[in-house]
Design a protein around this motif. Structure first.
Motif, short mmCIF file in Angstrom:
data_model
loop_
_atom_site.label_atom_id
_atom_site.label_comp_id
_atom_site.label_asym_id
_atom_site.label_seq_id
_atom_site.Cartn_x
_atom_site.Cartn_y
_atom_site.Cartn_z
N LEU A 9 0.85 -1.19 0.00
CA LEU A 9 0.00 0.00 0.00
C LEU A 9 0.88 1.24 0.00
O LEU A 9 1.86 1.32 0.74
CB LEU A 9 -0.90 0.00 1.24
N HIS A 10 0.53 2.20 -0.83
CA HIS A 10 1.27 3.46 -0.84
C HIS A 10 0.28 4.59 -1.10
O HIS A 10 -0.59 4.49 -1.95
CB HIS A 10 2.38 3.46 -1.90
N GLY A 11 0.39 5.63 -0.31
CA GLY A 11 -0.57 6.72 -0.44
C GLY A 11 -0.23 7.87 0.48
O GLY A 11 0.94 8.21 0.66
N ALA A 12 -1.24 8.43 1.10
CA ALA A 12 -1.04 9.64 1.91
C ALA A 12 -2.10 9.72 3.00
O ALA A 12 -3.04 8.93 3.03
CB ALA A 12 -1.10 10.89 1.03
N GLN A 13 -1.91 10.68 3.88
CA GLN A 13 -2.87 10.97 4.95
C GLN A 13 -3.88 12.01 4.47
O GLN A 13 -3.52 12.96 3.78
CB GLN A 13 -2.13 11.53 6.17
N MET A 14 -5.15 11.80 4.82
CA MET A 14 -6.18 12.81 4.63
C MET A 14 -6.91 13.01 5.94
O MET A 14 -6.89 12.15 6.82
CB MET A 14 -7.19 12.39 3.54
N HIS A 15 -7.59 14.18 6.06
CA HIS A 15 -8.44 14.46 7.22
C HIS A 15 -9.84 14.81 6.72
O HIS A 15 -10.33 15.93 6.93
CB HIS A 15 -7.85 15.61 8.04
N PRO A 16 -10.52 13.87 6.08
CA PRO A 16 -11.78 14.21 5.41
C PRO A 16 -12.95 14.47 6.35
O PRO A 16 -13.98 14.98 5.92
CB PRO A 16 -12.05 12.97 4.55
N PHE A 17 -12.81 14.14 7.64
CA PHE A 17 -13.94 14.26 8.56
C PHE A 17 -13.81 15.46 9.50
O PHE A 17 -14.64 15.64 10.39
CB PHE A 17 -14.12 12.96 9.35
N TRP A 18 -12.75 16.25 9.32
CA TRP A 18 -12.62 17.47 10.11
C TRP A 18 -13.70 18.46 9.68
O TRP A 18 -14.08 18.53 8.51
CB TRP A 18 -11.23 18.08 9.93
N THR A 19 -14.17 19.25 10.63
CA THR A 19 -15.31 20.13 10.36
C THR A 19 -14.99 21.23 9.36
O THR A 19 -15.89 21.75 8.70
CB THR A 19 -15.81 20.78 11.67
N ASP A 20 -13.70 21.59 9.21
CA ASP A 20 -13.37 22.67 8.28
C ASP A 20 -12.98 22.16 6.90
O ASP A 20 -12.49 22.92 6.07
CB ASP A 20 -12.24 23.53 8.85
N VAL A 21 -13.21 20.88 6.63
CA VAL A 21 -12.92 20.29 5.32
C VAL A 21 -14.24 20.10 4.58
O VAL A 21 -15.11 19.37 5.04
CB VAL A 21 -12.17 18.95 5.45
N SER A 22 -14.38 20.73 3.44
CA SER A 22 -15.63 20.68 2.69
C SER A 22 -15.73 19.39 1.88
O SER A 22 -14.70 18.77 1.55
CB SER A 22 -15.73 21.87 1.74
N PRO A 23 -16.96 18.98 1.52
CA PRO A 23 -17.11 17.81 0.65
C PRO A 23 -16.35 17.96 -0.67
O PRO A 23 -15.79 16.97 -1.17
CB PRO A 23 -18.63 17.75 0.42
N ALA A 24 -16.31 19.16 -1.22
CA ALA A 24 -15.59 19.37 -2.47
C ALA A 24 -14.09 19.13 -2.29
O ALA A 24 -13.42 18.56 -3.18
CB ALA A 24 -15.83 20.79 -2.98
N GLU A 25 -13.54 19.56 -1.14
CA GLU A 25 -12.13 19.32 -0.87
C GLU A 25 -11.84 17.83 -0.76
O GLU A 25 -10.80 17.34 -1.24
CB GLU A 25 -11.71 20.01 0.43
N VAL A 26 -12.73 17.11 -0.11
CA VAL A 26 -12.55 15.66 0.06
C VAL A 26 -12.49 14.98 -1.31
O VAL A 26 -11.59 14.16 -1.58
CB VAL A 26 -13.69 15.06 0.90
N ILE A 27 -13.42 15.32 -2.18
CA ILE A 27 -13.45 14.73 -3.52
C ILE A 27 -12.17 15.09 -4.28
O ILE A 27 -11.54 14.23 -4.93
CB ILE A 27 -14.70 15.19 -4.28
N ARG A 28 -11.77 16.36 -4.19
CA ARG A 28 -10.59 16.81 -4.91
C ARG A 28 -9.33 16.07 -4.43
O ARG A 28 -8.49 15.64 -5.25
CB ARG A 28 -10.41 18.32 -4.74
N GLU A 29 -9.20 15.89 -3.13
CA GLU A 29 -8.02 15.22 -2.59
C GLU A 29 -8.00 13.74 -2.93
O GLU A 29 -6.94 13.19 -3.28
CB GLU A 29 -7.95 15.43 -1.08
N LEU A 30 -9.14 13.08 -2.84
CA LEU A 30 -9.19 11.66 -3.22
C LEU A 30 -8.86 11.49 -4.69
O LEU A 30 -8.12 10.57 -5.07
CB LEU A 30 -10.58 11.09 -2.92
N ASP A 31 -9.42 12.35 -5.53
CA ASP A 31 -9.13 12.26 -6.97
C ASP A 31 -7.65 12.53 -7.25
O ASP A 31 -7.06 11.92 -8.14
CB ASP A 31 -10.00 13.24 -7.75
N ALA A 32 -7.06 13.43 -6.48
CA ALA A 32 -5.63 13.72 -6.65
C ALA A 32 -4.78 12.51 -6.26
O ALA A 32 -3.79 12.19 -6.92
CB ALA A 32 -5.23 14.94 -5.82
#
Length: 223
Positions: A9-32
């Motif tokens: 497995l190789h990838g990165a850390q995300m914080h998609p459930f933090w209150t200041d992270v928008s749904p659009a940011e989550v999608i953008r980061e996953l797609d990236a």
């Protein structure tokens, strides 16, 4: 999701459930991540957000966010390693001058950094997480960086002993769940802290985990 044992497995850390992270940011980061060729992501699950009010009182909005994220990750073929930490006030062993009867914004007072009074409460949320999300997880990491001397995430005078008790409760929760083969990721250590790891083994680490997690940044210390 593919088993952590079946591929690298190789990838990165995300914080998609933090209150200041928008749904659009989550999608953008996953797609990236997907565009970069990643096949894994590490996320933090907040127990204090899932069961903020009481054991079994689960937040539908938070749970919904996790559901949506896992569905999208699965569609992209990205395996998810989730770190489950953050004790809700009702379960926390924080002293009363910190808990203050759980009035006001207790999450800003460090309440979540203390171990639970009853480790079985953590085992129960692990069991629930495994039942609901286990098939979408490559691994469940038990807490975060319990070895930090400044106790940023694990405030207890017996860091190693309480971590082993937490791990034991988590392992029991996994066994009793419908996903008993879910990979248990232990350690979650910041830097290559051999001293703390030896202490964990001395306190009973062996046989209680499937994978060991070390966060490789050294925080200014020599590698």
């Amino acid at each position: 999701a593919p088993s952590a044992h079946a591929l690298k497995l190789h990838g990165a850390q995300m914080h998609p459930f933090w209150t200041d992270v928008s749904p659009a940011e989550v999608i953008r980061e996953l797609d990236a991540l997907d565009a970069a060729g990643a096949n894994a992501v590490r996320v933090d699950l907040s127990w204090s957000s899932i069961e903020r009010e009481c054991r079994g009182c689960r937040s539908s909005s938070y749970v919904g966010k996790v559901d949506r994220f896992l569905r999208r990750a699965r569609r992209l073929g990205i395996s998810v390693i989730a770190t489950l930490w953050s004790t809700p006030c009702w379960a926390s062993s924080a002293p009363e001058d910190v808990r203050q009867g759980c009035d006001g914004p207790w999450w800003d007072r460090g309440v979540t950094r203390y171990p639970p009074v009853k480790m079985a409460d953590y085992g129960a949320i692990v069991r629930w997480v495994a039942n609901r999300w286990g098939r979408s997880l490559a691994g469940l990491e038990i807490w975060n960086e319990p070895n930090l001397p400044q106790q940023s995430f694990w405030r207890t005078p017996d860091a190693a002993g309480d971590y082993i008790r937490l791990l034991r409760a988590a392992r029991a929760g996994i066994r009793r769940s419908g996903r008993p083969r879910l990979t248990v990721v232990a350690g979650a250590l910041q830097r290559s802290d051999g001293g703390f790891l030896k202490e964990l083994y001395a306190r009973g680490l062996a046989g209680r985990f499937d994978a060991l997690s070390i966060h490789p940044y050294s925080g200014g210390a020599s590698p």
